[in-house]
Structures are given as structure tokens and as C-alpha cells.
Motif scaffolding. Structure first.
Motif: not given
Length: 498
Positions: A254-261
Motif C-alpha cells: 500500500g505504499h505509493l511513490s514516484n520514480c525518483s524514490d
């Protein structure tokens, strides 16, 4: 004299008793709910027991500490709550003429942090045109909340965040904590929040929930190598269409993150470098706020199932195979769909013409290891939008053809009626010119008696004339042309005499 003193003493004691034992002033907490939240406004109202119109001053306290922001000349005090406003409240009423002070009852107030609703969706992956049910829940669900529904819009200027747009027609919220989105076709994100009171006090926004679509008609996220499962040690690259975009990942936890992470930028692609999450959903978000279709990516250490990352089209040929990280397969491989055995082979599982019935979770296993399961999605050869067009086109063609046929039938009937009328007149004239003697031809310009269907017999009995009226259907009502009358000659042989 003694009786007088006793009466005065009695009145004094009674007055003293009334002053010291009058009804207690009441403090009222003006709110409709037993639990209050930070940011809400409450009102404390001190209702004095003596209704006389005299000078009063009021003091409000919390846990015996005076509330300096409450004005002394007003019997009520309103303020926005903070977390430290939990406590015991009381008001004191001071009467300036008598210099008496009365205390009210004590009111307890509990203040909680502003709630954050939980949003749930009825499905995570969409089939084209499916409906999605949103459910928004608040801890204090019976406390007069209304629910507000929003669509998440990608905002590339905010790291891994979104702006929210109210869904159409829901500016006043809904009493029901469920909401149905009909006809959803593309990947979308939703949030909700609750509100109550006037003016409305809003809760926090819920965490966004996403429903994903693999529909290839939407802008697409590209994966290289083009498959669902990958070895954890190999690089996996993702790219999107256009210039301004980001790749977003949502993990099974359930963790949402974008490509920089979790990735590394290689020009026009991002390569996954953080491999701690074995399974996640990836999609593109664009500067326009639009979302692309979504793909599953699963990382495995030893054995993988090679299957297409995007939905396949009905009728296409599909090849599923098994691959090990090091070396080659030591034995034949078993393929399963929805945990049901399909085939035992050394090569691959081939579906020559895939159909919707072939959808499902596929996996493979050799003698020692088994792969993870991957969903094979099958889309219709014609999208719902394209299927509507032929039906509309056929309807239009049918209407046009029907109108044309109707007009042709009208013309045909008109021509046939005109032809029959002309043929009758021509035949009668021919018979008149050929079979009548000159003295037997009737002058058509002479006025004839209006005797339709009558028979005239001459004195000799040898000839019978039949009177026929012919009207020209092409004449208008105002036409003055005379009606045409034709006498037809019929020869009768005399019966032999007695």
C-alpha cells in the motif's frame, strides 16, 4: 411587640434561605455531537437562573483556569477547538447589585484530532465500462457527517501528490457513505472526506485509492523486457509517451511513490534500482493530469513465467514459457491456470487463438521450483466504442433505405393508376372508331345525361348502348373540361320466333 420581632426574624431567615439556596445556573455546550474534533467551533452558553433584567458578568473556566478570550459581559462564548481544549468547563455569574456569585454545573468536553476517513474501492483492476463502488468511513460514523467525493488529478509540481476535483454534482456531499462511478474505463484515483455543521467543518482527505486499467487505448507505459515477471538482478526499464511525465509505483503493502524514490533516470526511461518490493503496479502520470494504463511487475529470484505485460486481443496467438535464472530447464515444465493443470511440456504453452475464457492466473513449475502467478488479460477484438459505430451506421442506412422504398412505392402506385386510366380511354376510343358506324358515334362534346351504369335500348332491340362516364384524374377541381362519355355498341342476335 414580640410577635412583630418574630415575623421580622422569620422573613429575614426565609430571604436568606432563598438567596443561598436558589436554583443553580446552567452551562450548556451547544453542539449536536458527543465528540468534537480539532478545528470545529463550539459554543458555551451560561443560562442564569434569575431572569431579572439586572447587570451580570460572566466568567468561563476550563479545569478551573479562566478563559481570557471569553468576554465577561456575554453569556456565551464561541471558539475553535484545539487538542488541549479537552477538559471540565464551568461558568460563574456575578450580580453587580447584590455582589453575589453563582456557579454553574460542570460540562465535560473531549476533543479528538481531526479524523481522516478511510476509502475503499470495490475493485482494483477494471474491465472496460465497469462500475466502481467507493466507500468512505469515519470512526465516529453516526455523528452527522456528509461525504464528499473527489477525483485525483496528477500534479507533477508536487512530489508524489495530487490535486483533487469534486466529482460532478456532489458539491453538497451525500448522506450515504457509498458512491458508484459508472462507465469507468481508464486508470483513475479517488479520495473522499467528510463534513458536518454550519459552516461545514471538513475532515482530512482520505488516502487516494486507485483503480487500474490495462486498456491499451489509453496512453501506455512501456516495459522492457516486455513481460510481467523479471529476475530481481536484471534491470527493468519503464518509459511513457510524451515529454512531461513520471512513473508511479503502488506496492502490495500500500505504499505509493514516484520514480525518483526507487529508480534511476536514463534519459527517456527510468530503471528500477530499488528491488525490495517484489510485486507492484506501475503507471504513468502526465502534466495534463491524465493517467496511463497500468502494468503489474513481479520480481523473482530463481524461475519466472514469461507472459505478456499488456492485455492480448481475442483471436491472437499467445505463447507462455518458463525461464530459469541460471542455465536451462532440467526437465519438462507444468503449466497451470487458476491452479488447474493445463499442460506438461518441454517447450511452451501455446494458445493459437486466445479468447476471454483463457483469462486467468498462470504459473509454471519444474521439478523443484515454481514461478509466481501472473494474470493474463484478454480484451475484445472490437472495443465498446467501435461496436457502437456499426450499430449506429446500420440504423441510419436502414432509415434511409426505408424512406427511399416508401417514396418508390408511392411513385409506382401513382404511375400504375395513371397508366390504367390512359389505357381505358385509349381502348374505348379504338373500339369506337373501329366498330361504330358514323351515325352511331356520339358527339362527346354534347351534354349527356348523368346516368352512370345505365343501359339504353333502341326501338329495334338489335343494338344496346352502354353509357360510361370517364373522368381525368389529372384535372383540378377548377377545371371546366367536360366529362368524357363513350357509348359502346353491342350487337345482339334476335332470338328465333315462336
Amino acid at each position: 411587640m414580640g410577635h412583630t420581632l418574630l415575623c421580622v426574624l422569620g422573613l429575614f431567615l426565609l430571604n436568606t434561605r432563598l438567596q443561598c439556596c436558589h436554583a443553580e445556573d446552567a452551562l450548556t455546550l451547544k453542539t449536536n455531537w458527543s465528540t468534537s474534533y480539532t478545528g470545529e467551533t463550539v459554543t458555551l452558553a451560561c443560562d442564569k437562573s434569575d431572569g431579572q433584567d439586572t447587570d451580570w458578568s460572566y466568567t468561563f473556566t476550563r479545569n478551573n483556569n479562566k478563559l481570557d478570550f471569553c468576554k465577561t459581559k456575554k453569556s456565551s462564548c464561541s471558539f475553535k477547538l484545539m487538542k488541549n481544549d479537552t477538559g471540565q468547563y464551568q461558568c460563574s455569574v456575578f450580580q453587580t447589585k447584590t455582589h453575589s456569585t453563582n456557579q454553574s454545573n460542570i460540562v465535560s468536553l473531549t476533543v479528538l484530532d481531526n479524523p481522516k476517513p478511510a476509502l475503499n474501492v470495490s475493485r482494483s483492476w477494471l474491465s472496460p465500462g465497469a462500475s466502481v463502488t467507493l466507500n468512505c468511513s469515519v470512526t465516529d460514523s453516526a455523528a452527522g457527517w456528509r461525504f464528499y467525493w473527489y477525483k485525483a488529478v496528477a500534479n507533477l509540481s508536487i512530489n508524489s501528490n495530487y490535486s483533487y476535483e469534486l466529482l460532478p454534482g456532489k458539491s453538497n456531499g451525500t448522506e450515504n457513505n457509498t458512491y458508484v462511478v459508472n462507465g469507468q474505463t481508464h486508470t483513475a484515483g479517488y479520495v473522499c472526506r467528510a463534513g458536518r455543521g454550519n459552516p461545514v467543518h471538513y475532515s482530512w482527505y482520505s488516502k487516494p485509492k486507485f483503480v487500474w486499467s490495462g486498456d491499451s487505448h489509453a496512453p501506455s507505459v512501456k516495459v522492457s523486457p516486455d513481460r510481467v515477471q523479471h529476475f530481481s538482478s536484471e534491470p527493468v526499464s519503464l518509459s511513457c509517451e510524451g515529454n512531461q511525465w513520471r512513473v508511479v509505483r503502488f506496492t502490495k503493502a500500500g505504499h505509493l511513490s514516484n520514480c525518483s524514490d526507487w529508480g534511476r533516470n536514463n534519459g527517456s526511461t527510468w530503471t528500477i534500482t530499488n528491488l525490495t518490493n517484489k510485486t507492484a503496479v506501475y503507471w504513468c502520470e502526465f502534466a495534463s493530469g491524465q493517467f496511463s494504463n497500468a502494468v503489474n511487475i513481479t520480481l523473482q529470484s530463481d524461475i519466472i513465467l514469461v507472459s505478456p505485460v499488456h492485455p492480448v486481443t481475442e483471436g491472437d496467438s499467445v505463447h507462455l514459457s518458463c525461464k530459469v535464472k541460471n542455465g536451462s530447464l532440467s526437465s519438462n515444465v507444468s503449466f497451470y491456470r487458476n491452479n488447474t493443470f493445463q499442460k506438461y511440456t518441454r517447450a511452451e504453452l501455446r494458445i493459437s487463438a486466445v479468447s476471454k475464457s483463457d483469462e486467468g492466473f498462470y504459473m509454471c513449475r519444474d521439478a523443484e521450483k515454481k514461478s509466481a502467478q501472473s494474470w493474463l488479460s484478454v480484451k475484445s477484438a472490437a472495443s465498446p466504442e467501435n461496436m457502437k459505430r456499426p450499430c449506429t451506421l446500420l440504423l441510419i442506412i436502414g432509415l434511409v433505405c426505408g424512406i427511399v422504398v416508401f417514396i418508390l412505392l408511392l411513385l409506382f402506385c401513382y404511375c400504375m393508376k395513371s397508366k390504367n386510366s390512359s389505357f381505358a380511354r385509349t381502348t374505348l376510343f379504338q373500339r369506337t372508331n373501329q366498330g361504330f358506324a358514323p351515325d352511331q358515334v356520339v358527339n362527346l362534346n354534347e351534354t349527356q345525361p348523368q346516368l352512370p351504369s345505365s343501359h339504353l335500348h333502341d326501338q329495334s332491340g338489335d343494338v344496346t348502348y352502354s353509357l360510361i362516364h370517364l373522368k381525368d384524374i389529372r384535372k383540378t377541381e377548377n377545371s371546366s373540361a367536360a366529362e368524357e362519355t363513350v357509348y359502346s355498341e353491342v350487337k345482339l342476335d334476335k332470338a328465333p320466333g315462336p
